[in-house]
Write a protein that holds these residues in place. Structure first.
Motif, PDB file in Angstrom:
ATOM      1  N   SER A  40      -9.113  14.923   5.010  1.00  0.00           N
ATOM      2  CA  SER A  40      -9.711  15.818   4.009  1.00  0.00           C
ATOM      3  C   SER A  40      -8.672  16.100   2.939  1.00  0.00           C
ATOM      4  CB  SER A  40     -10.177  17.127   4.659  1.00  0.00           C
ATOM      5  OG  SER A  40      -9.062  17.894   5.091  1.00  0.00           O
ATOM      6  N   ASN A  41      -9.064  16.756   1.863  1.00  0.00           N
ATOM      7  CA  ASN A  41      -8.132  17.102   0.790  1.00  0.00           C
ATOM      8  C   ASN A  41      -7.035  18.050   1.280  1.00  0.00           C
ATOM      9  OD1 ASN A  41      -9.452  15.542  -1.090  1.00  0.00           O
ATOM     10  ND2 ASN A  41     -10.838  17.210  -1.714  1.00  0.00           N
ATOM     11  N   ARG A  42      -7.347  18.826   2.282  1.00  0.00           N
ATOM     12  CA  ARG A  42      -6.379  19.813   2.783  1.00  0.00           C
ATOM     13  C   ARG A  42      -5.542  19.231   3.914  1.00  0.00           C
ATOM     14  NH1 ARG A  42      -9.576  25.423   3.431  1.00  0.00           N
ATOM     15  NH2 ARG A  42      -7.519  26.266   2.940  1.00  0.00           N
ATOM     16  N   ASN A  43      -5.984  18.131   4.490  1.00  0.00           N
ATOM     17  CA  ASN A  43      -5.244  17.523   5.596  1.00  0.00           C
ATOM     18  C   ASN A  43      -5.220  16.024   5.364  1.00  0.00           C
ATOM     19  OD1 ASN A  43      -3.986  16.820   7.952  1.00  0.00           O
ATOM     20  ND2 ASN A  43      -5.538  17.701   9.314  1.00  0.00           N
ATOM     21  N   ARG A  44      -4.142  15.567   4.672  1.00  0.00           N
ATOM     22  CA  ARG A  44      -4.066  14.153   4.292  1.00  0.00           C
ATOM     23  C   ARG A  44      -3.528  13.275   5.410  1.00  0.00           C
ATOM     24  NH1 ARG A  44      -7.408  13.347   0.706  1.00  0.00           N
ATOM     25  NH2 ARG A  44      -6.331  11.394   0.208  1.00  0.00           N
ATOM     26  N   ALA A  45      -2.972  13.866   6.430  1.00  0.00           N
ATOM     27  CA  ALA A  45      -2.394  13.048   7.505  1.00  0.00           C
ATOM     28  C   ALA A  45      -2.666  13.694   8.867  1.00  0.00           C
ATOM     29  CB  ALA A  45      -0.892  12.866   7.285  1.00  0.00           C
ATOM     30  N   PRO A  46      -3.946  13.750   9.273  1.00  0.00           N
ATOM     31  CA  PRO A  46      -4.262  14.354  10.570  1.00  0.00           C
ATOM     32  C   PRO A  46      -3.624  13.560  11.712  1.00  0.00           C
ATOM     33  CG  PRO A  46      -6.175  13.206   9.691  1.00  0.00           C
ATOM     34  CD  PRO A  46      -5.155  13.218   8.595  1.00  0.00           C
ATOM     35  N   GLU A  47      -3.019  14.271  12.621  1.00  0.00           N
ATOM     36  CA  GLU A  47      -2.335  13.624  13.742  1.00  0.00           C
ATOM     37  C   GLU A  47      -3.006  13.955  15.075  1.00  0.00           C
ATOM     38  OE1 GLU A  47       1.803  14.486  13.655  1.00  0.00           O
ATOM     39  OE2 GLU A  47       2.123  13.528  11.701  1.00  0.00           O
ATOM     40  N   TYR A  48      -4.310  14.026  15.058  1.00  0.00           N
ATOM     41  CA  TYR A  48      -5.032  14.298  16.300  1.00  0.00           C
ATOM     42  C   TYR A  48      -6.358  13.527  16.288  1.00  0.00           C
ATOM     43  CZ  TYR A  48      -7.098  17.687  13.056  1.00  0.00           C
ATOM     44  OH  TYR A  48      -7.665  18.287  11.964  1.00  0.00           O
ATOM     45  N   SER A  49      -6.860  13.292  17.466  1.00  0.00           N
ATOM     46  CA  SER A  49      -8.145  12.604  17.656  1.00  0.00           C
ATOM     47  C   SER A  49      -8.857  13.273  18.835  1.00  0.00           C
ATOM     48  CB  SER A  49      -7.918  11.115  17.934  1.00  0.00           C
ATOM     49  OG  SER A  49      -7.155  10.942  19.122  1.00  0.00           O
ATOM     50  N   VAL A  62       0.888  -1.174   0.000  1.00  0.00           N
ATOM     51  CA  VAL A  62       0.000   0.000   0.000  1.00  0.00           C
ATOM     52  C   VAL A  62       0.917   1.213   0.000  1.00  0.00           C
ATOM     53  CG1 VAL A  62      -1.842   1.238   1.188  1.00  0.00           C
ATOM     54  CG2 VAL A  62      -1.767  -1.267   1.263  1.00  0.00           C
ATOM     55  N   PRO A  63       1.225   1.742  -1.190  1.00  0.00           N
ATOM     56  CA  PRO A  63       2.237   2.802  -1.257  1.00  0.00           C
ATOM     57  C   PRO A  63       1.828   4.096  -0.569  1.00  0.00           C
ATOM     58  CG  PRO A  63       1.144   2.517  -3.373  1.00  0.00           C
ATOM     59  CD  PRO A  63       0.689   1.389  -2.519  1.00  0.00           C
ATOM     60  N   ALA A  64       0.541   4.380  -0.583  1.00  0.00           N
ATOM     61  CA  ALA A  64       0.092   5.631   0.030  1.00  0.00           C
ATOM     62  C   ALA A  64      -0.766   5.302   1.235  1.00  0.00           C
ATOM     63  CB  ALA A  64      -0.698   6.470  -0.962  1.00  0.00           C
ATOM     64  N   GLY A  65      -0.145   5.237   2.406  1.00  0.00           N
ATOM     65  CA  GLY A  65      -0.900   4.964   3.627  1.00  0.00           C
ATOM     66  C   GLY A  65      -1.810   6.136   3.960  1.00  0.00           C
ATOM     67  N   GLY A  66      -2.523   6.009   5.021  1.00  0.00           N
ATOM     68  CA  GLY A  66      -3.422   7.086   5.404  1.00  0.00           C
ATOM     69  C   GLY A  66      -3.872   6.908   6.841  1.00  0.00           C
TER      70      GLY A  66
END
Length: 344
Positions: free
Chosen positions: A132-141, A29-33
């Protein structure tokens, strides 16, 4: 058996599970998320009415009841497990009040009736929710929300169709033992009866009607004197009041007025409740010096209710009294059925 009819408890629903921050790291999976799952919902607290309990004794020493917390979210977009609801069994006839506002929250009368008193907290959102399109790797929950919390007052009000009331030593316990299989403590001193006694009286049709012997009514009972205030609440659910008067009393009319005044002061419609009056203990009265028929007529004039002359000990006059009670209940049932048909 110890009779406990009031209890104060604290209930708290479970906290929602926290969402987590996680990312996919699979091979090929080259592009994780983001793949952090949401937390599970916290468990609620639910009351359920059951027939096999007669008191609130279970709440005397245990005052805190808490639902299970929701599980933390997992990777791969897995939602955490929901917390288990806490099911609390209470006797039929228990009213649930908010102890801080005195508001009535629920009133469980029928067996199996349920009431969700506090709701479990919502689970927090994992980071996959914020992709989202503007935040591809959110690091918060988000953390889970706390569950609702309330302080409650439980009041058990006996479910009886006929309430037997009167001053101490009017013969209430003797009467209920004569009419049913109930065997209350009976003695010749005030406040022999310290807890309400229930007895099932059979109608000619074979149906059973629950009678309750309500103890402790004296002058000032509605203000806390004697035992009356603690047990006046048990009359609230009755449909007919059987007012027992000691025929050996020096002032029968004053005895009648004392109880009626306490019902009026207590309120909640007790003063307007259908009544049947009974002059009891005629076996101990000298009929040559006491005109019971004249007293019965005077009571009838005061109360506009039927008056019977009885002896609970010898069972004299009980059948006509019961027939009048059955008649009143049948009229009430017919009126309720008619209202139900019209509403339908």
């Amino acid at each position: 058996m110890q009779f406990i009819d009031q209890a104060e408890i604290e209930v708290e629903a479970g906290k929602g599970g926290d969402g987590i921050v996680a990312f996919r790291r699979e091979k090929y999976v080259p592009a994780g998320g983001p793949s952090g799952g949401n937390g599970g919902r916290g468990g609620s607290v639910i009351f359920v009415a059951v027939e096999n309990l007669q008191t609130l004794l279970d709440f005397r020493y245990n005052h805190l009841f808490k639902g299970e917390n929701g599980g933390r979210g997992g990777p791969n977009n897995c939602t955490g497990a929901s917390g288990k609801d806490l099911i609390i069994e209470i006797p039929c006839g228990t009213a649930i009040y908010d102890a801080e506002t005195d508001a009535l929250l629920g009133d469980l009368i029928e067996p199996g009736q349920r009431f969700r008193v506090v709701e479990g907290g919502k689970g927090g959102l994992g980071n996959q929710h914020f992709l989202s399109n503007r935040n591809r790797a959110p690091e918060y929950s988000l953390p889970g929300l706390p569950g609702e919390r309330k302080f409650l007052r439980l009041e058990l009000k006996l479910l009886a169709q006929v309430g037997i009331i009167g001053l101490p030593n009017a013969g209430k316990s003797t009467l209920i033992s004569s009419l049913s299989a109930a065997r209350p403590k009976i003695a010749d001193y005030p406040f022999t009866t310290l807890i309400p006694n229930l007895g099932v009286v059979r109608k000619p049709t074979g149906d059973g009607t629950v009678f309750a012997d309500i103890p402790g009514l004296i002058e000032g009972a509605s203000h806390g004197a004697g035992l009356g205030y603690d047990f006046l609440r048990h009359i609230e659910r009755t449909r007919v009041l059987l007012h027992l008067i000691d025929a050996t009393s020096e002032d029968i009319i004053a005895d009648y007025n004392t109880i009626q005044q306490e019902l009026e002061i207590y309120g909640r419609g007790l003063g307007e409740r259908s009544q049947v009056l009974a002059l009891n203990k005629i076996d101990a009265v000298d009929r040559e010096t006491v005109d019971l028929e004249a007293l019965a007529r005077e009571l009838n004039h005061l109360s506009h209710a039927p008056v019977f002359i009885i002896s609970a000990v010898t069972r004299t006059g009980l059948d006509p009294m019961l027939q009048e009670i059955w008649r009143i209940l049948d009229v009430m049932n017919a009126a309720e059925e008619e209202v139900g048909v019209l509403q339908y």
